[in-house]
Design a protein around this motif. Structure first.
Motif, PDB file in Angstrom:
ATOM      1  N   SER A   1      45.697  42.343  37.600  1.00 44.79           N
ATOM      2  CA  SER A   1      45.315  40.942  37.418  1.00 44.79           C
ATOM      3  C   SER A   1      44.116  40.774  36.495  1.00 44.79           C
ATOM      4  CB  SER A   1      45.010  40.295  38.777  1.00 44.79           C
ATOM      5  OG  SER A   1      46.146  40.320  39.613  1.00 44.79           O
ATOM      6  N   LYS A   2      43.411  41.852  36.196  1.00 41.58           N
ATOM      7  CA  LYS A   2      42.280  41.734  35.267  1.00 41.58           C
ATOM      8  C   LYS A   2      42.820  41.472  33.861  1.00 41.58           C
ATOM      9  CE  LYS A   2      41.667  46.563  33.838  1.00 41.58           C
ATOM     10  NZ  LYS A   2      40.741  47.709  33.752  1.00 41.58           N
ATOM     11  N   SER A   3      42.045  40.733  33.079  1.00 35.51           N
ATOM     12  CA  SER A   3      42.443  40.429  31.709  1.00 35.51           C
ATOM     13  C   SER A   3      41.195  40.121  30.902  1.00 35.51           C
ATOM     14  CB  SER A   3      43.400  39.240  31.682  1.00 35.51           C
ATOM     15  OG  SER A   3      42.698  38.038  31.954  1.00 35.51           O
ATOM     16  N   LYS A   4      41.380  39.845  29.631  1.00 35.20           N
ATOM     17  CA  LYS A   4      40.232  39.499  28.792  1.00 35.20           C
ATOM     18  C   LYS A   4      39.570  38.218  29.249  1.00 35.20           C
ATOM     19  CE  LYS A   4      43.075  37.144  25.291  1.00 35.20           C
ATOM     20  NZ  LYS A   4      42.581  35.795  25.559  1.00 35.20           N
ATOM     21  N   ASP A   5      40.276  37.421  30.040  1.00 37.31           N
ATOM     22  CA  ASP A   5      39.718  36.167  30.552  1.00 37.31           C
ATOM     23  C   ASP A   5      39.356  36.223  32.027  1.00 37.31           C
ATOM     24  OD1 ASP A   5      40.067  34.752  28.081  1.00 37.31           O
ATOM     25  OD2 ASP A   5      42.199  34.573  28.542  1.00 37.31           O
ATOM     26  N   THR A   6      39.750  37.289  32.709  1.00 36.45           N
ATOM     27  CA  THR A   6      39.623  37.334  34.168  1.00 36.45           C
ATOM     28  C   THR A   6      38.925  38.593  34.649  1.00 36.45           C
ATOM     29  OG1 THR A   6      41.666  36.057  34.403  1.00 36.45           O
ATOM     30  CG2 THR A   6      40.889  37.218  36.358  1.00 36.45           C
TER      31      THR A   6
ATOM     32  N   GLN B   1      37.643  43.633  33.810  1.00 33.60           N
ATOM     33  CA  GLN B   1      37.227  44.763  34.642  1.00 33.60           C
ATOM     34  C   GLN B   1      37.551  44.479  36.103  1.00 33.60           C
ATOM     35  OE1 GLN B   1      33.076  45.788  34.189  1.00 33.60           O
ATOM     36  NE2 GLN B   1      33.439  46.935  32.303  1.00 33.60           N
ATOM     37  N   VAL B   2      37.808  45.574  36.828  1.00 33.91           N
ATOM     38  CA  VAL B   2      37.819  45.520  38.288  1.00 33.91           C
ATOM     39  C   VAL B   2      36.466  46.024  38.764  1.00 33.91           C
ATOM     40  CG1 VAL B   2      38.823  46.437  40.408  1.00 33.91           C
ATOM     41  CG2 VAL B   2      40.312  45.865  38.484  1.00 33.91           C
ATOM     42  N   THR B   3      35.746  45.172  39.467  1.00 35.05           N
ATOM     43  CA  THR B   3      34.447  45.544  40.033  1.00 35.05           C
ATOM     44  C   THR B   3      34.590  45.628  41.544  1.00 35.05           C
ATOM     45  OG1 THR B   3      33.217  44.452  38.260  1.00 35.05           O
ATOM     46  CG2 THR B   3      32.029  44.896  40.304  1.00 35.05           C
ATOM     47  N   VAL B   4      34.190  46.740  42.113  1.00 37.90           N
ATOM     48  CA  VAL B   4      34.191  46.915  43.570  1.00 37.90           C
ATOM     49  C   VAL B   4      32.756  46.814  44.068  1.00 37.90           C
ATOM     50  CG1 VAL B   4      34.510  48.575  45.448  1.00 37.90           C
ATOM     51  CG2 VAL B   4      36.311  48.244  43.765  1.00 37.90           C
TER      52      VAL B   4
ATOM     53  N   SER C   1      44.943  30.256  37.505  1.00 32.56           N
ATOM     54  CA  SER C   1      44.353  30.943  36.348  1.00 32.56           C
ATOM     55  C   SER C   1      42.840  31.073  36.470  1.00 32.56           C
ATOM     56  CB  SER C   1      44.713  30.205  35.044  1.00 32.56           C
ATOM     57  OG  SER C   1      46.089  30.237  34.811  1.00 32.56           O
ATOM     58  N   PRO C   2      42.361  31.762  37.517  1.00 34.21           N
ATOM     59  CA  PRO C   2      40.913  31.871  37.715  1.00 34.21           C
ATOM     60  C   PRO C   2      40.269  32.776  36.684  1.00 34.21           C
ATOM     61  CG  PRO C   2      42.046  33.334  39.227  1.00 34.21           C
ATOM     62  CD  PRO C   2      43.114  32.532  38.519  1.00 34.21           C
ATOM     63  N   LYS C   3      39.024  32.491  36.392  1.00 34.95           N
ATOM     64  CA  LYS C   3      38.237  33.375  35.537  1.00 34.95           C
ATOM     65  C   LYS C   3      37.608  34.493  36.357  1.00 34.95           C
ATOM     66  CE  LYS C   3      39.071  30.640  32.107  1.00 34.95           C
ATOM     67  NZ  LYS C   3      40.168  30.985  31.155  1.00 34.95           N
ATOM     68  N   VAL C   4      37.371  34.213  37.648  1.00 36.91           N
ATOM     69  CA  VAL C   4      36.815  35.210  38.561  1.00 36.91           C
ATOM     70  C   VAL C   4      37.705  35.239  39.805  1.00 36.91           C
ATOM     71  CG1 VAL C   4      34.814  35.925  39.918  1.00 36.91           C
ATOM     72  CG2 VAL C   4      34.475  34.728  37.745  1.00 36.91           C
ATOM     73  N   LEU C   5      38.301  36.404  40.087  1.00 35.17           N
ATOM     74  CA  LEU C   5      39.126  36.566  41.274  1.00 35.17           C
ATOM     75  C   LEU C   5      38.321  37.350  42.303  1.00 35.17           C
ATOM     76  CD1 LEU C   5      41.940  36.143  42.575  1.00 35.17           C
ATOM     77  CD2 LEU C   5      42.606  38.357  41.586  1.00 35.17           C
TER      78      LEU C   5
END
Length: 233
Positions: free
Chosen positions: A184-189, A32-35, A156-160
């Motif tokens: 850049s969001k993914s199932k891991d990020t 997800q992208v969280t703002v 390869s961050p889990k939280v960007l």
């Protein structure tokens, strides 16, 4: 993935106490992208610092994958920042005497011994492979921000965590940066964008509104817009 529960943060300066956050609770999910949206002084930067393990709450809990990080030692928090979190700052924070390649390779080396391949992969992703031998002062502001994104992604961050990532950029350059971040969001990020700009909200899966150190409201968006679909004014 990342959760704040009843988090408060106070700072004391002599006899004066400033309450930066007051009973803040929310979750950050991968893919997800969280703002995190709010005006200057609302507590956004304090929230980012706590999410990134750069500061500790005065009270409440912070967990990553159900592991408490607010009670960890300084070394454990350093490891959390190194292994889990990628940072993108408003003013890039590139090392001026290193080339573009070297700035990104610093992070890539944390991820894999094949850091050269990883570095070139992410420079290609942000469209700057041809500028890999340039120094930061030879780049535009938008190019420097794209290098900083490549640097953050190379580990390869889990939280960007992105702190006003387009605050110093023009509209067209900002749109390109947001496109890169959204992809850049993914199932891991999980991608977290901290901003005062409400125009960013439509591209997010979740928008957390912060006002006066509190969560004012949380809006989940089942159909976030693509960057090119947003009316940027």
């Amino acid at each position: 993935m990342l959760s704040l529960k009843h988090v408060s943060k106070s700072y004391q300066n002599g006899s004066e106490v400033t309450h930066a956050l007051n009973d803040v609770s929310f979750d950050i999910e991968s893919n997800q992208v969280t703002v995190i949206l709010g005006p200057s002084g609302s507590g956004k930067s304090t929230t980012l610092n706590i999410l990134g393990g750069m500061d500790r709450p005065t009270s409440g809990t912070v967990t990553y994958n159900n592991n408490f990080i607010n009670t960890e030692s300084d070394k454990q928090l350093t490891d959390y920042r190194k292994e889990i979190v990628g940072f993108v700052f408003q003013f890039y924070n590139l090392i001026s005497n290193l080339t573009v390649f070297e700035n990104v390779a610093i992070s890539a080396q944390l991820e894999n011994k094949k850091y050269r391949n990883i570095t070139e992969k992410y420079l290609q992703k942000v469209g700057l492979l041809k500028r890999k031998n340039n120094f930061p002062d030879q780049l535009s502001g938008g190019e420097m921000q794209r290098v900083s994104i490549a640097r953050a992604l190379a580990k390869s961050p889990k939280v960007l965590l992105c702190d006003e990532p387009t605050g110093a950029l023009d509209t067209e350059t900002s749109k390109r940066v947001f496109e890169i971040l959204k992809k850049s969001k993914s199932k891991d990020t999980a991608v977290v964008i901290v901003t005062h700009n409400p125009l960013v909200a439509p591209i997010a899966d979740r928008v957390i509104h912060i006002k006066d150190g509190r969560v004012d409201k949380i809006i989940d968006n089942p159909s976030p817009l693509e960057v090119e679909e947003v009316d940027w004014g």
